[in-house]
Design a protein around this motif. Structure first.
Motif, PDB file in Angstrom:
ATOM      1  N   PHE A   1      -8.118   6.178  -7.776  1.00 47.21           N
ATOM      2  CA  PHE A   1      -8.068   7.161  -6.699  1.00 47.21           C
ATOM      3  C   PHE A   1      -6.726   7.025  -5.992  1.00 47.21           C
ATOM      4  O   PHE A   1      -6.338   5.936  -5.569  1.00 47.21           O
ATOM      5  N   THR A   2      -6.014   8.131  -5.888  1.00 42.28           N
ATOM      6  CA  THR A   2      -4.716   8.147  -5.213  1.00 42.28           C
ATOM      7  C   THR A   2      -4.713   9.238  -4.149  1.00 42.28           C
ATOM      8  O   THR A   2      -5.140  10.368  -4.410  1.00 42.28           O
ATOM      9  N   TYR A   3      -4.241   8.872  -2.968  1.00 42.00           N
ATOM     10  CA  TYR A   3      -4.105   9.843  -1.875  1.00 42.00           C
ATOM     11  C   TYR A   3      -2.655   9.840  -1.412  1.00 42.00           C
ATOM     12  O   TYR A   3      -2.084   8.781  -1.133  1.00 42.00           O
ATOM     13  N   ILE A   4      -2.057  11.019  -1.363  1.00 42.65           N
ATOM     14  CA  ILE A   4      -0.691  11.189  -0.866  1.00 42.65           C
ATOM     15  C   ILE A   4      -0.767  12.047   0.388  1.00 42.65           C
ATOM     16  O   ILE A   4      -1.150  13.216   0.334  1.00 42.65           O
ATOM     17  N   ASP A   5      -0.420  11.456   1.503  1.00 40.88           N
ATOM     18  CA  ASP A   5      -0.650  12.075   2.804  1.00 40.88           C
ATOM     19  C   ASP A   5       0.211  13.308   3.047  1.00 40.88           C
ATOM     20  O   ASP A   5      -0.257  14.299   3.599  1.00 40.88           O
ATOM     21  N   HIS A   6       1.476  13.280   2.625  1.00 41.72           N
ATOM     22  CA  HIS A   6       2.390  14.338   3.046  1.00 41.72           C
ATOM     23  C   HIS A   6       2.121  15.666   2.331  1.00 41.72           C
ATOM     24  O   HIS A   6       2.590  16.704   2.785  1.00 41.72           O
ATOM     25  N   GLN A   7       1.344  15.651   1.235  1.00 40.13           N
ATOM     26  CA  GLN A   7       1.110  16.932   0.538  1.00 40.13           C
ATOM     27  C   GLN A   7       0.026  17.787   1.188  1.00 40.13           C
ATOM     28  O   GLN A   7       0.293  18.983   1.395  1.00 40.13           O
ATOM     29  N   PRO A   8      -1.151  17.328   1.574  1.00 39.98           N
ATOM     30  CA  PRO A   8      -1.810  16.109   1.098  1.00 39.98           C
ATOM     31  C   PRO A   8      -2.474  16.357  -0.255  1.00 39.98           C
ATOM     32  O   PRO A   8      -2.764  17.499  -0.601  1.00 39.98           O
ATOM     33  N   SER A   9      -2.724  15.289  -1.005  1.00 36.48           N
ATOM     34  CA  SER A   9      -3.403  15.436  -2.293  1.00 36.48           C
ATOM     35  C   SER A   9      -4.337  14.263  -2.540  1.00 36.48           C
ATOM     36  O   SER A   9      -4.045  13.135  -2.135  1.00 36.48           O
ATOM     37  N   TYR A  10      -5.461  14.569  -3.173  1.00 34.47           N
ATOM     38  CA  TYR A  10      -6.479  13.581  -3.534  1.00 34.47           C
ATOM     39  C   TYR A  10      -6.624  13.668  -5.057  1.00 34.47           C
ATOM     40  O   TYR A  10      -6.934  14.727  -5.586  1.00 34.47           O
ATOM     41  N   HIS A  11      -6.450  12.545  -5.739  1.00 32.23           N
ATOM     42  CA  HIS A  11      -6.404  12.586  -7.198  1.00 32.23           C
ATOM     43  C   HIS A  11      -7.259  11.462  -7.772  1.00 32.23           C
ATOM     44  O   HIS A  11      -7.159  10.312  -7.332  1.00 32.23           O
ATOM     45  N   LEU A  12      -8.092  11.786  -8.744  1.00 31.02           N
ATOM     46  CA  LEU A  12      -8.847  10.769  -9.470  1.00 31.02           C
ATOM     47  C   LEU A  12      -8.384  10.803 -10.921  1.00 31.02           C
ATOM     48  O   LEU A  12      -8.676  11.749 -11.656  1.00 31.02           O
ATOM     49  N   GLN A  13      -7.643   9.765 -11.305  1.00 28.00           N
ATOM     50  CA  GLN A  13      -7.023   9.716 -12.627  1.00 28.00           C
ATOM     51  C   GLN A  13      -7.750   8.723 -13.520  1.00 28.00           C
ATOM     52  O   GLN A  13      -7.951   7.566 -13.151  1.00 28.00           O
ATOM     53  N   LYS A  14      -8.125   9.166 -14.698  1.00 24.08           N
ATOM     54  CA  LYS A  14      -8.816   8.323 -15.665  1.00 24.08           C
ATOM     55  C   LYS A  14      -7.808   7.643 -16.578  1.00 24.08           C
ATOM     56  O   LYS A  14      -6.853   8.273 -17.045  1.00 24.08           O
ATOM     57  N   VAL A  15      -8.003   6.336 -16.831  1.00 17.30           N
ATOM     58  CA  VAL A  15      -7.184   5.599 -17.788  1.00 17.30           C
ATOM     59  C   VAL A  15      -8.109   4.908 -18.789  1.00 17.30           C
ATOM     60  O   VAL A  15      -9.335   4.913 -18.619  1.00 17.30           O
ATOM     61  N   LYS A  16      -7.530   4.305 -19.812  1.00 15.54           N
ATOM     62  CA  LYS A  16      -8.332   3.786 -20.917  1.00 15.54           C
ATOM     63  C   LYS A  16      -8.813   2.350 -20.720  1.00 15.54           C
ATOM     64  O   LYS A  16      -9.785   1.945 -21.356  1.00 15.54           O
ATOM     65  N   SER A  17      -8.117   1.574 -19.881  1.00 17.85           N
ATOM     66  CA  SER A  17      -8.432   0.148 -19.811  1.00 17.85           C
ATOM     67  C   SER A  17      -7.989  -0.440 -18.477  1.00 17.85           C
ATOM     68  O   SER A  17      -7.188   0.169 -17.749  1.00 17.85           O
ATOM     69  N   PRO A  18      -8.473  -1.650 -18.143  1.00 16.81           N
ATOM     70  CA  PRO A  18      -7.997  -2.330 -16.936  1.00 16.81           C
ATOM     71  C   PRO A  18      -6.490  -2.591 -16.980  1.00 16.81           C
ATOM     72  O   PRO A  18      -5.821  -2.562 -15.947  1.00 16.81           O
ATOM     73  N   ASP A  19      -5.954  -2.822 -18.184  1.00 22.27           N
ATOM     74  CA  ASP A  19      -4.519  -3.055 -18.325  1.00 22.27           C
ATOM     75  C   ASP A  19      -3.727  -1.818 -17.897  1.00 22.27           C
ATOM     76  O   ASP A  19      -2.728  -1.939 -17.179  1.00 22.27           O
ATOM     77  N   GLU A  20      -4.173  -0.642 -18.346  1.00 19.61           N
ATOM     78  CA  GLU A  20      -3.500   0.593 -17.951  1.00 19.61           C
ATOM     79  C   GLU A  20      -3.656   0.843 -16.456  1.00 19.61           C
ATOM     80  O   GLU A  20      -2.757   1.372 -15.805  1.00 19.61           O
ATOM     81  N   LEU A  21      -4.790   0.438 -15.913  1.00 21.43           N
ATOM     82  CA  LEU A  21      -5.038   0.597 -14.486  1.00 21.43           C
ATOM     83  C   LEU A  21      -4.059  -0.262 -13.679  1.00 21.43           C
ATOM     84  O   LEU A  21      -3.454   0.202 -12.704  1.00 21.43           O
ATOM     85  N   ALA A  22      -3.874  -1.515 -14.098  1.00 25.01           N
ATOM     86  CA  ALA A  22      -2.922  -2.401 -13.421  1.00 25.01           C
ATOM     87  C   ALA A  22      -1.505  -1.858 -13.538  1.00 25.01           C
ATOM     88  O   ALA A  22      -0.738  -1.874 -12.562  1.00 25.01           O
ATOM     89  N   SER A  23      -1.149  -1.377 -14.726  1.00 19.95           N
ATOM     90  CA  SER A  23       0.196  -0.826 -14.930  1.00 19.95           C
ATOM     91  C   SER A  23       0.430   0.396 -14.056  1.00 19.95           C
ATOM     92  O   SER A  23       1.515   0.574 -13.503  1.00 19.95           O
ATOM     93  N   LEU A  24      -0.594   1.234 -13.912  1.00 18.79           N
ATOM     94  CA  LEU A  24      -0.486   2.425 -13.066  1.00 18.79           C
ATOM     95  C   LEU A  24      -0.263   2.034 -11.608  1.00 18.79           C
ATOM     96  O   LEU A  24       0.586   2.609 -10.917  1.00 18.79           O
ATOM     97  N   ILE A  25      -0.995   1.046 -11.139  1.00 17.28           N
ATOM     98  CA  ILE A  25      -0.899   0.631  -9.740  1.00 17.28           C
ATOM     99  C   ILE A  25       0.441  -0.033  -9.444  1.00 17.28           C
ATOM    100  O   ILE A  25       1.044   0.192  -8.388  1.00 17.28           O
ATOM    101  N   LEU A  26       0.944  -0.838 -10.386  1.00 14.92           N
ATOM    102  CA  LEU A  26       2.158  -1.618 -10.153  1.00 14.92           C
ATOM    103  C   LEU A  26       3.441  -0.896 -10.561  1.00 14.92           C
ATOM    104  O   LEU A  26       4.531  -1.399 -10.304  1.00 14.92           O
ATOM    105  N   ALA A  27       3.332   0.273 -11.193  1.00  9.49           N
ATOM    106  CA  ALA A  27       4.521   1.022 -11.593  1.00  9.49           C
ATOM    107  C   ALA A  27       5.298   1.489 -10.363  1.00  9.49           C
ATOM    108  O   ALA A  27       4.774   1.519  -9.245  1.00  9.49           O
ATOM    109  N   LYS A  28       6.543   1.884 -10.563  1.00 11.16           N
ATOM    110  CA  LYS A  28       7.362   2.350  -9.441  1.00 11.16           C
ATOM    111  C   LYS A  28       6.777   3.583  -8.770  1.00 11.16           C
ATOM    112  O   LYS A  28       7.025   3.821  -7.586  1.00 11.16           O
ATOM    113  N   SER A  29       6.010   4.365  -9.514  1.00 12.52           N
ATOM    114  CA  SER A  29       5.363   5.539  -8.943  1.00 12.52           C
ATOM    115  C   SER A  29       4.002   5.200  -8.348  1.00 12.52           C
ATOM    116  O   SER A  29       3.283   6.093  -7.897  1.00 12.52           O
ATOM    117  N   GLY A  30       3.648   3.915  -8.337  1.00 10.50           N
ATOM    118  CA  GLY A  30       2.331   3.482  -7.898  1.00 10.50           C
ATOM    119  C   GLY A  30       2.257   3.115  -6.432  1.00 10.50           C
ATOM    120  O   GLY A  30       2.842   3.769  -5.569  1.00 10.50           O
TER     121      GLY A  30
END
Length: 229
Positions: free
Chosen positions: A81-110
């Motif tokens: 679940f990602t929330y961006i206040d200035h737009q605002p936008s609420y997003h629920l993004q599906k990934v394949k594994s916990p590894d992809e989830l960690a990578s998504l959170i820790l990426a520069k866009s995370g």
């Protein structure tokens, strides 16, 4: 053996999210606003037909007008679940594994991105509490990205290779001016994300780096600083 896609009750997920107090917004999301504005992807994108989405930004500009169906289910063992206040936008993004989830959170866009207000992993229909981050500098964010990329390559046979790559990277960022305490706090942040997602083999590598930074290891040749933290 047939493959069955696991489905989870959407109303339950939204209810759990609405029960979380987010320091970033100094409050809670309501179930109503989450349902009215949530943008889904992949197998759950059929729900977006009820939204009016701005092109080309992809952000909803007109909310859902129908009530939440309490029986509605969505697909995905691992979501974010990602929330961006200035737009605002609420997003629920599906990934394949916990590894992809960690990578998504820790990426520069995370989670360290200045435009990202809230990120919360959802594992098997349950939101996972995350460590609150400090205000990282641009150099510390670069370090997070670098270490995350190194750890993401881990498998059962390359532990020593990766910790050596990481140690070289830590020395590089020490020379760029990151203090011992700030480097420790930055790597500790990474380790706690992996721990929250039960990625022990990845948090073990991060813990090894913490030993090098803090001097909590007998072999002083592995220390990044000459003194213990």
């Amino acid at each position: 053996m047939p493959f069955f896609k696991m489905k989870y009750n959407l109303a339950s997920i939204l209810q759990q999210l609405s029960a979380v107090y987010f320091e970033e917004i100094e409050g809670n999301f309501t179930i109503q606003e989450l349902w009215e504005w949530m943008l889904f992807d992949n197998e759950n994108s059929f729900l977006n037909e009820q939204l009016q989405i701005h092109q080309p930004s992809g952000v909803p500009i007109n909310k859902r007008s129908i009530e939440l169906n309490k029986e509605l289910t969505i697909t995905g063992n691992y979501c974010c679940f990602t929330y961006i206040d200035h737009q605002p936008s609420y997003h629920l993004q599906k990934v394949k594994s916990p590894d992809e989830l960690a990578s998504l959170i820790l990426a520069k866009s995370g989670i360290t991105n200045s435009f990202t207000t809230v990120m919360m992993p959802i594992v098997k229909g349950k939101p996972i509490p995350m460590v609150r981050m400090k205000n990282f500098t641009a150099t510390e964010i670069d370090l997070i990205n670098q270490i995350q990329q190194i750890i993401s390559c881990s498998n059962n046979s390359n532990f020593n290779e990766l910790v050596e790559q990481g140690r070289i990277s830590l020395i590089h960022y020490k020379n760029k001016g990151i203090s011992q305490q700030n480097m420790y706090d930055t790597i500790h942040f990474i380790a706690r994300i992996y721990q929250a997602l039960n990625l022990e083999y990845k948090s073990d590598i991060a813990d090894e780096f913490l030993d090098y930074i803090s001097g909590y290891i007998g072999n002083k040749k592995r220390w990044i600083w000459d003194n213990r933290l």
